[in-house]
Design a protein around this motif. Structure first.
Motif, PDB file in Angstrom:
ATOM      1  N   ALA A 182       4.443  72.297 -41.788  1.00 30.25           N
ATOM      2  CA  ALA A 182       3.166  73.185 -41.519  1.00 30.25           C
ATOM      3  C   ALA A 182       3.805  74.741 -41.594  1.00 30.25           C
ATOM      4  O   ALA A 182       4.863  74.874 -41.165  1.00 30.25           O
ATOM      5  N   GLU A 231       1.129  79.925 -40.087  1.00 30.19           N
ATOM      6  CA  GLU A 231      -0.058  80.621 -39.925  1.00 30.19           C
ATOM      7  C   GLU A 231      -1.018  79.405 -38.891  1.00 30.19           C
ATOM      8  O   GLU A 231      -1.687  78.996 -37.985  1.00 30.19           O
ATOM      9  N   ASP A 232      -0.663  77.682 -39.712  1.00 35.20           N
ATOM     10  CA  ASP A 232      -1.249  77.010 -39.111  1.00 35.20           C
ATOM     11  C   ASP A 232      -0.821  76.095 -37.949  1.00 35.20           C
ATOM     12  O   ASP A 232      -1.624  75.890 -36.975  1.00 35.20           O
ATOM     13  N   ARG A 244      -1.864  78.731 -35.435  1.00 30.89           N
ATOM     14  CA  ARG A 244      -3.715  78.810 -35.183  1.00 30.89           C
ATOM     15  C   ARG A 244      -3.437  77.352 -34.280  1.00 30.89           C
ATOM     16  O   ARG A 244      -4.162  77.154 -33.309  1.00 30.89           O
ATOM     17  N   ASP A 298       3.268  67.997 -42.328  1.00 35.49           N
ATOM     18  CA  ASP A 298       2.139  68.701 -41.953  1.00 35.49           C
ATOM     19  C   ASP A 298       1.303  67.412 -41.758  1.00 35.49           C
ATOM     20  O   ASP A 298       0.245  67.484 -43.474  1.00 35.49           O
ATOM     21  N   SER A 329      -2.245  66.179 -39.168  1.00 36.39           N
ATOM     22  CA  SER A 329      -1.958  67.985 -39.623  1.00 36.39           C
ATOM     23  C   SER A 329      -2.225  68.895 -38.543  1.00 36.39           C
ATOM     24  O   SER A 329      -2.831  68.677 -37.947  1.00 36.39           O
ATOM     25  N   ARG A 344      -3.737  71.321 -39.037  1.00 33.12           N
ATOM     26  CA  ARG A 344      -4.744  72.313 -39.467  1.00 33.12           C
ATOM     27  C   ARG A 344      -6.096  70.769 -38.781  1.00 33.12           C
ATOM     28  O   ARG A 344      -7.205  71.689 -38.027  1.00 33.12           O
ATOM     29  N   GLN A 345      -5.991  70.053 -39.096  1.00 31.44           N
ATOM     30  CA  GLN A 345      -6.543  69.263 -38.301  1.00 31.44           C
ATOM     31  C   GLN A 345      -6.440  68.811 -37.022  1.00 31.44           C
ATOM     32  O   GLN A 345      -8.462  68.684 -36.702  1.00 31.44           O
ATOM     33  N   VAL A 362      -6.551  71.834 -34.845  1.00 30.16           N
ATOM     34  CA  VAL A 362      -7.448  72.154 -34.953  1.00 30.16           C
ATOM     35  C   VAL A 362      -9.137  71.808 -34.683  1.00 30.16           C
ATOM     36  O   VAL A 362      -9.468  72.146 -34.359  1.00 30.16           O
ATOM     37  N   GLU A 363      -9.251  71.518 -35.834  1.00 29.32           N
ATOM     38  CA  GLU A 363     -10.360  71.312 -36.498  1.00 29.32           C
ATOM     39  C   GLU A 363     -10.876  70.043 -36.100  1.00 29.32           C
ATOM     40  O   GLU A 363     -12.280  69.953 -35.609  1.00 29.32           O
TER      41      GLU A 363
END
Length: 208
Positions: A38, A41-42, A45, A65, A95, A97-98, A100-101
């Motif tokens: 990853a 930045e991700d 977050r 990631d 990941s 990002r996932q 977070v989402e």
């Protein structure tokens, strides 16, 4: 090297050996040649939303990631990466990002479990019963994209639970069960069980 890095690397290396022993070397080689860690930045977050995210999870994300139809610059990855206490059922790693989402996804549909609306749908007493306090980090979906089972790190336990415990959701019959007191203990459990979620049959359906 920190204990968290040691654990993440030991888990990763053990998984590699497990794939090799299940005639999955070609699948692993493709994965290893394509997957990336990853971005900072991700990760930042994710840590903004979950400042108590365990270091071992972050270290795993630095190695890879996500493994569910994950599009990396060099190609796609589909790889079983995790398991649970549920027989030999395999799971993917989401990941950063996932993670977070999907932060509020469980809260949007899982209130019937947190509120203990049905007596025949067991919820571990270490899990809180207050939707306003619920704080789950969704880190893994099962092999059918989470329709049957999902895994969470629970930062909002009841007085009988432990902050950071790993919770497994299962559908039909629905239940929420604590499978480990911490993410580190969860990884250790999978390692001690010798990655039992992997076998020749379970990896046959994975595309390269």
């Amino acid at each position: 090297m920190s204990a968290a890095k040691d654990l993440a690397r030991a888990y990763y290396d053990g998984l590699k050996e497990a794939y090799s022993s299940c005639d999955g070397q070609e699948i692993w080689d493709h994965f290893a040649s394509v997957a990336q860690g990853a971005s900072q930045e991700d990760i930042d977050r994710l840590l903004e939303l979950y400042p108590d995210a365990p270091e071992s999870l972050i270290e795993l994300l630095r190695l890879v990631d996500g493994t569910y139809y994950r599009e990396y610059p060099e190609g796609n990855v589909l790889l079983y990466f995790l398991g649970s206490d549920y027989e030999d059922y395999p799971y993917y790693l989401l990941s950063a990002r996932q993670m977070v989402e999907t932060k509020d996804n469980f809260a949007s549909w899982g209130d019937y479990l947190i509120n203990r609306e049905y007596d025949d749908e067991p919820v571990d007493e270490g899990i809180c019963d207050d939707m306003d306090k619920l704080n789950f980090l969704h880190f893994s979906d099962c092999c059918n994209n989470g329709g049957t089972s999902q895994l969470f790190i629970d930062f909002s336990p009841s007085a009988k639970g432990i902050k950071g415990q790993v919770v497994r959701y299962l559908h039909d019959p629905d239940e929420l069960v604590i499978v480990a007191d911490s993410f580190d203990a969860y990884l250790q459990m999978l390692m001690e069980e010798e990655y039992a979620f992997l076998n020749e049959e379970s990896i046959e359906g994975m595309d390269i």
